[in-house]
Motif scaffolding. Structure first.
Motif, PDB file in Angstrom:
ATOM      1  N   ASP A 288      61.385  35.324  30.724  1.00 20.16           N
ATOM      2  CA  ASP A 288      62.561  36.495  30.799  1.00 20.16           C
ATOM      3  C   ASP A 288      62.015  37.707  31.141  1.00 20.16           C
ATOM      4  O   ASP A 288      62.748  38.625  31.348  1.00 20.16           O
ATOM      5  CB  ASP A 288      62.920  36.468  28.984  1.00 20.16           C
ATOM      6  N   GLU A 289      60.752  37.918  31.269  1.00 23.48           N
ATOM      7  CA  GLU A 289      60.063  39.104  31.725  1.00 23.48           C
ATOM      8  C   GLU A 289      59.658  39.264  33.304  1.00 23.48           C
ATOM      9  O   GLU A 289      59.812  40.195  33.615  1.00 23.48           O
ATOM     10  CB  GLU A 289      58.822  39.442  30.838  1.00 23.48           C
ATOM     11  N   TYR A 290      59.579  38.097  33.841  1.00 22.24           N
ATOM     12  CA  TYR A 290      59.079  37.890  34.940  1.00 22.24           C
ATOM     13  C   TYR A 290      60.109  38.382  36.036  1.00 22.24           C
ATOM     14  O   TYR A 290      61.426  37.858  35.851  1.00 22.24           O
ATOM     15  CB  TYR A 290      58.573  36.555  35.684  1.00 22.24           C
ATOM     16  N   ASP A 291      59.923  39.510  36.958  1.00 21.73           N
ATOM     17  CA  ASP A 291      60.806  40.007  37.933  1.00 21.73           C
ATOM     18  C   ASP A 291      60.349  39.672  39.273  1.00 21.73           C
ATOM     19  O   ASP A 291      60.923  40.300  40.418  1.00 21.73           O
ATOM     20  CB  ASP A 291      60.834  41.611  37.535  1.00 21.73           C
ATOM     21  N   GLY A 292      59.572  38.619  39.597  1.00 23.57           N
ATOM     22  CA  GLY A 292      59.346  38.164  40.774  1.00 23.57           C
ATOM     23  C   GLY A 292      57.920  39.141  41.573  1.00 23.57           C
ATOM     24  O   GLY A 292      57.566  38.586  42.454  1.00 23.57           O
ATOM     25  N   VAL A 293      57.497  40.076  40.821  1.00 28.62           N
ATOM     26  CA  VAL A 293      56.327  40.837  41.067  1.00 28.62           C
ATOM     27  C   VAL A 293      55.105  40.569  39.981  1.00 28.62           C
ATOM     28  O   VAL A 293      55.695  40.936  38.916  1.00 28.62           O
ATOM     29  CB  VAL A 293      56.637  42.257  41.699  1.00 28.62           C
ATOM     30  N   LEU A 294      53.978  40.278  40.725  1.00 29.02           N
ATOM     31  CA  LEU A 294      52.812  40.348  39.718  1.00 29.02           C
ATOM     32  C   LEU A 294      51.954  41.386  40.042  1.00 29.02           C
ATOM     33  O   LEU A 294      51.588  41.644  41.123  1.00 29.02           O
ATOM     34  CB  LEU A 294      52.144  38.928  39.908  1.00 29.02           C
ATOM     35  N   GLN A 295      52.003  42.153  39.230  1.00 25.86           N
ATOM     36  CA  GLN A 295      50.738  43.237  39.073  1.00 25.86           C
ATOM     37  C   GLN A 295      49.524  42.854  39.300  1.00 25.86           C
ATOM     38  O   GLN A 295      49.028  41.953  38.731  1.00 25.86           O
ATOM     39  CB  GLN A 295      51.026  44.297  38.228  1.00 25.86           C
ATOM     40  N   PRO A 296      48.726  43.601  40.161  1.00 23.21           N
ATOM     41  CA  PRO A 296      47.265  43.187  40.563  1.00 23.21           C
ATOM     42  C   PRO A 296      46.616  43.340  38.908  1.00 23.21           C
ATOM     43  O   PRO A 296      46.617  44.189  38.273  1.00 23.21           O
ATOM     44  CB  PRO A 296      46.717  44.193  41.685  1.00 23.21           C
ATOM     45  N   VAL A 297      45.711  42.489  38.924  1.00 23.58           N
ATOM     46  CA  VAL A 297      44.805  42.337  37.779  1.00 23.58           C
ATOM     47  C   VAL A 297      43.621  43.397  37.836  1.00 23.58           C
ATOM     48  O   VAL A 297      42.887  43.380  38.915  1.00 23.58           O
ATOM     49  CB  VAL A 297      44.181  41.032  37.178  1.00 23.58           C
ATOM     50  N   ILE A 298      43.297  44.192  36.984  1.00 17.60           N
ATOM     51  CA  ILE A 298      42.191  45.109  37.106  1.00 17.60           C
ATOM     52  C   ILE A 298      41.219  44.800  36.040  1.00 17.60           C
ATOM     53  O   ILE A 298      41.435  44.724  35.237  1.00 17.60           O
ATOM     54  CB  ILE A 298      42.701  46.539  37.027  1.00 17.60           C
ATOM     55  N   HIS A 299      40.011  44.431  36.709  1.00 17.64           N
ATOM     56  CA  HIS A 299      38.710  43.888  35.892  1.00 17.64           C
ATOM     57  C   HIS A 299      37.981  45.021  35.522  1.00 17.64           C
ATOM     58  O   HIS A 299      37.563  45.769  36.542  1.00 17.64           O
ATOM     59  CB  HIS A 299      38.103  42.863  36.499  1.00 17.64           C
ATOM     60  N   THR A 300      37.758  45.318  34.432  1.00 14.48           N
ATOM     61  CA  THR A 300      36.534  46.359  34.033  1.00 14.48           C
ATOM     62  C   THR A 300      35.343  45.969  33.816  1.00 14.48           C
ATOM     63  O   THR A 300      35.349  45.161  32.964  1.00 14.48           O
ATOM     64  CB  THR A 300      37.299  47.210  32.600  1.00 14.48           C
ATOM     65  N   GLU A 301      34.452  46.290  34.297  1.00 17.44           N
ATOM     66  CA  GLU A 301      32.903  45.825  34.203  1.00 17.44           C
ATOM     67  C   GLU A 301      32.508  46.706  33.030  1.00 17.44           C
ATOM     68  O   GLU A 301      32.661  47.703  32.870  1.00 17.44           O
ATOM     69  CB  GLU A 301      32.038  46.057  35.544  1.00 17.44           C
ATOM     70  N   ARG A 302      31.620  46.042  32.394  1.00 20.05           N
ATOM     71  CA  ARG A 302      30.796  46.569  31.365  1.00 20.05           C
ATOM     72  C   ARG A 302      29.782  47.221  32.044  1.00 20.05           C
ATOM     73  O   ARG A 302      29.203  47.066  33.041  1.00 20.05           O
ATOM     74  CB  ARG A 302      29.944  45.554  30.342  1.00 20.05           C
ATOM     75  N   LEU A 303      29.406  48.413  31.314  1.00 22.34           N
ATOM     76  CA  LEU A 303      28.416  49.410  31.751  1.00 22.34           C
ATOM     77  C   LEU A 303      27.131  49.281  31.076  1.00 22.34           C
ATOM     78  O   LEU A 303      27.398  49.003  29.876  1.00 22.34           O
ATOM     79  CB  LEU A 303      28.824  50.871  31.883  1.00 22.34           C
ATOM     80  N   PHE A 304      25.959  49.414  31.782  1.00 22.33           N
ATOM     81  CA  PHE A 304      24.806  49.320  31.046  1.00 22.33           C
ATOM     82  C   PHE A 304      23.832  50.716  31.414  1.00 22.33           C
ATOM     83  O   PHE A 304      23.929  50.862  32.591  1.00 22.33           O
ATOM     84  CB  PHE A 304      23.721  48.258  31.443  1.00 22.33           C
ATOM     85  N   LYS A 305      23.090  51.104  30.367  1.00 18.83           N
ATOM     86  CA  LYS A 305      22.064  52.199  30.639  1.00 18.83           C
ATOM     87  C   LYS A 305      20.768  51.491  30.976  1.00 18.83           C
ATOM     88  O   LYS A 305      20.353  50.520  30.258  1.00 18.83           O
ATOM     89  CB  LYS A 305      21.881  53.174  29.613  1.00 18.83           C
ATOM     90  N   VAL A 306      19.996  51.707  32.069  1.00 16.56           N
ATOM     91  CA  VAL A 306      18.845  51.104  32.531  1.00 16.56           C
ATOM     92  C   VAL A 306      17.817  52.192  32.304  1.00 16.56           C
ATOM     93  O   VAL A 306      17.876  53.084  32.514  1.00 16.56           O
ATOM     94  CB  VAL A 306      18.899  50.200  33.811  1.00 16.56           C
ATOM     95  N   SER A 307      16.486  51.754  32.070  1.00 14.69           N
ATOM     96  CA  SER A 307      15.376  52.424  32.054  1.00 14.69           C
ATOM     97  C   SER A 307      14.757  52.867  33.365  1.00 14.69           C
ATOM     98  O   SER A 307      14.110  51.976  33.798  1.00 14.69           O
ATOM     99  CB  SER A 307      14.122  51.654  31.286  1.00 14.69           C
ATOM    100  N   ASN A 308      14.889  54.061  33.767  1.00 12.62           N
ATOM    101  CA  ASN A 308      14.250  54.485  34.780  1.00 12.62           C
ATOM    102  C   ASN A 308      12.645  54.660  34.938  1.00 12.62           C
ATOM    103  O   ASN A 308      12.050  54.509  35.789  1.00 12.62           O
ATOM    104  CB  ASN A 308      14.734  55.874  35.382  1.00 12.62           C
ATOM    105  N   ALA A 309      12.306  54.929  33.683  1.00 12.38           N
ATOM    106  CA  ALA A 309      10.660  54.869  33.289  1.00 12.38           C
ATOM    107  C   ALA A 309      10.477  53.452  33.692  1.00 12.38           C
ATOM    108  O   ALA A 309       9.119  53.378  34.558  1.00 12.38           O
ATOM    109  CB  ALA A 309      10.202  55.453  32.228  1.00 12.38           C
TER     110      ALA A 309
END
Length: 379
Positions: A288-309
């Motif tokens: 009942d919601e589908y209008d024939g158009v599918l919006q693109p799925v946006i994937h959010t990557e997790r972020l990490f801090k890495v040790s430059n030292a």
């Protein structure tokens, strides 16, 4: 105008390098700071606002600019609408660690893990300084700002500063300009009144750093003493007898990178998941919601801090490294600190920074960004 004889910025920065500015003005009150900043900005002069000089890397050549050094000090307790919370306003030129010491003595929690960090209170929000799980963003309530374009003085909530990992809208990152050109005149903090007796420690990262059980009790003074000792062991507490402390702290900012990049690094490289990354859930769309158009799925990557030292040492640049004959070298205690071993010129430090940056980039594809503000020098 409180103008003084210009001195080399090597005398006013913790890296102990920097040429002589055209003018040097030292202000000791809020009103004086407002008048001087308005006058210098209106005159069209290039202005460098200086606090403790601990996050600044300045070139050796004489500087065609005016340095305004903020030395306005003072702490005032102001009313807080929240029970158990004490609101404290601090002048921008107040030494940060002196403020932390005051809070510990007063039994106010929230910045004790930031003990020993050099610099001034006014500079702390610009960098959103942090250590052992505490950051300025957690306790900062508001700041008083003077705008460079208009000279207007406003009081604004901490949320308006865009505080993030070692950044804010006031910080000029290497190769860029600040999103907002303004100077902090004072900062107001909300701190928890916990007293001077042992209490439970809030924050898992701080408990881990102090090697405490979840239910362990410890006083603010003990936390401060432990943090100071830990920082001193890494050469991160100013000591005129220790060349390892002639630095700008961590020269390269620990990188925050997406999970896909983290997977390319050796598994031994320390990494920490950054909080606040939204998880994207799959969504089922009903007929009942589908209008024939599918919006693109946006994937959010997790972020990490890495040790430059870790990355620096893994490419063979060990603590204490320096080029033959150079007076600049890595700290013997911490691979992230570039130090002036005595009489080094700015170019010697820049040469070392370029070498380290290039080695890590060549090996891992990560271009480390300098944490201090660079004036009259490039890496």
């Amino acid at each position: 105008m409180p103008e003084v004889t210009p001195r080399p910025l090597a005398e006013l920065t913790t890296l102990r390098v920097g040429g002589i500015p055209r003018r040097l003005i030292e202000v000791t009150s809020r009103d004086e700071a407002i008048d001087v900043l308005r006058d210098t900005w209106n005159s069209g002069e290039d202005v460098l606002v200086l606090g403790g000089g601990s996050n600044l890397f300045v070139g050796d050549d004489d500087l065609e600019l005016t340095v305004v050094r903020l030395r306005n000090e003072g702490i005032a307790v102001v009313g807080s609408p929240t029970p158990g919370v004490v609101r404290v306003r601090v002048e921008a030129g107040h030494e940060w660690d002196a403020f932390v010491a005051w809070t510990v003595q007063a039994g106010l929690a929230g910045v004790e893990a930031l003990s020993g960090i050099p610099g001034t209170v006014g500079a702390a929000p610009v960098q959103n300084i942090g250590a052992y799980g505490q950051e300025v963003v957690q306790t900062l309530h508001e700041v008083e700002l003077i705008d460079a374009a208009t000279g207007d003085v406003t009081t604004e909530p901490a949320a308006s500063l865009g505080l993030g990992f070692r950044t804010s809208v006031l910080k000029a990152h290497y190769g860029s300009v600040a999103e907002r050109d303004a100077v902090i005149l004072s900062a107001t903090f909300d701190l928890r009144a916990v007293g001077t007796e042992p209490v439970a420690v809030a924050g898992e990262q701080l408990r881990q750093a102090l090697q405490l059980a979840d239910d362990a009790l410890i006083s603010l003074a003990e936390i401060r003493d432990t943090v100071l000792a830990t920082r001193a062991s890494k050469g991160m507490v100013l000591n005129p007898d220790d060349p390892d402390t002639y630095s700008a702290g961590s020269f390269f900012q620990n990188a925050v990178v997406p999970e896909s990049f983290v997977r390319t690094l050796p598994s031994e490289c320390p990494r920490w998941l950054m909080p606040g990354v939204a998880e994207v859930a799959d969504r089922v769309i009903g007929l009942d919601e589908y209008d024939g158009v599918l919006q693109p799925v946006i994937h959010t990557e997790r972020l990490f801090k890495v040790s430059n030292a870790w990355l620096i040492e893994s490419v063979g640049v060990k603590r204490g490294f320096r080029f033959p004959g150079s007076r600049a070298g890595l700290s013997t205690k911490h691979a992230l600190a570039l130090t002036n071993r005595g009489g080094a010129r700015a170019e010697e430090l820049a040469e070392l920074a370029r070498y380290i940056r290039g080695r890590v980039h060549s090996e891992y594809g990560l271009l480390m960004e300098p944490e201090p503000i660079l004036v009259g020098v490039e890496i």
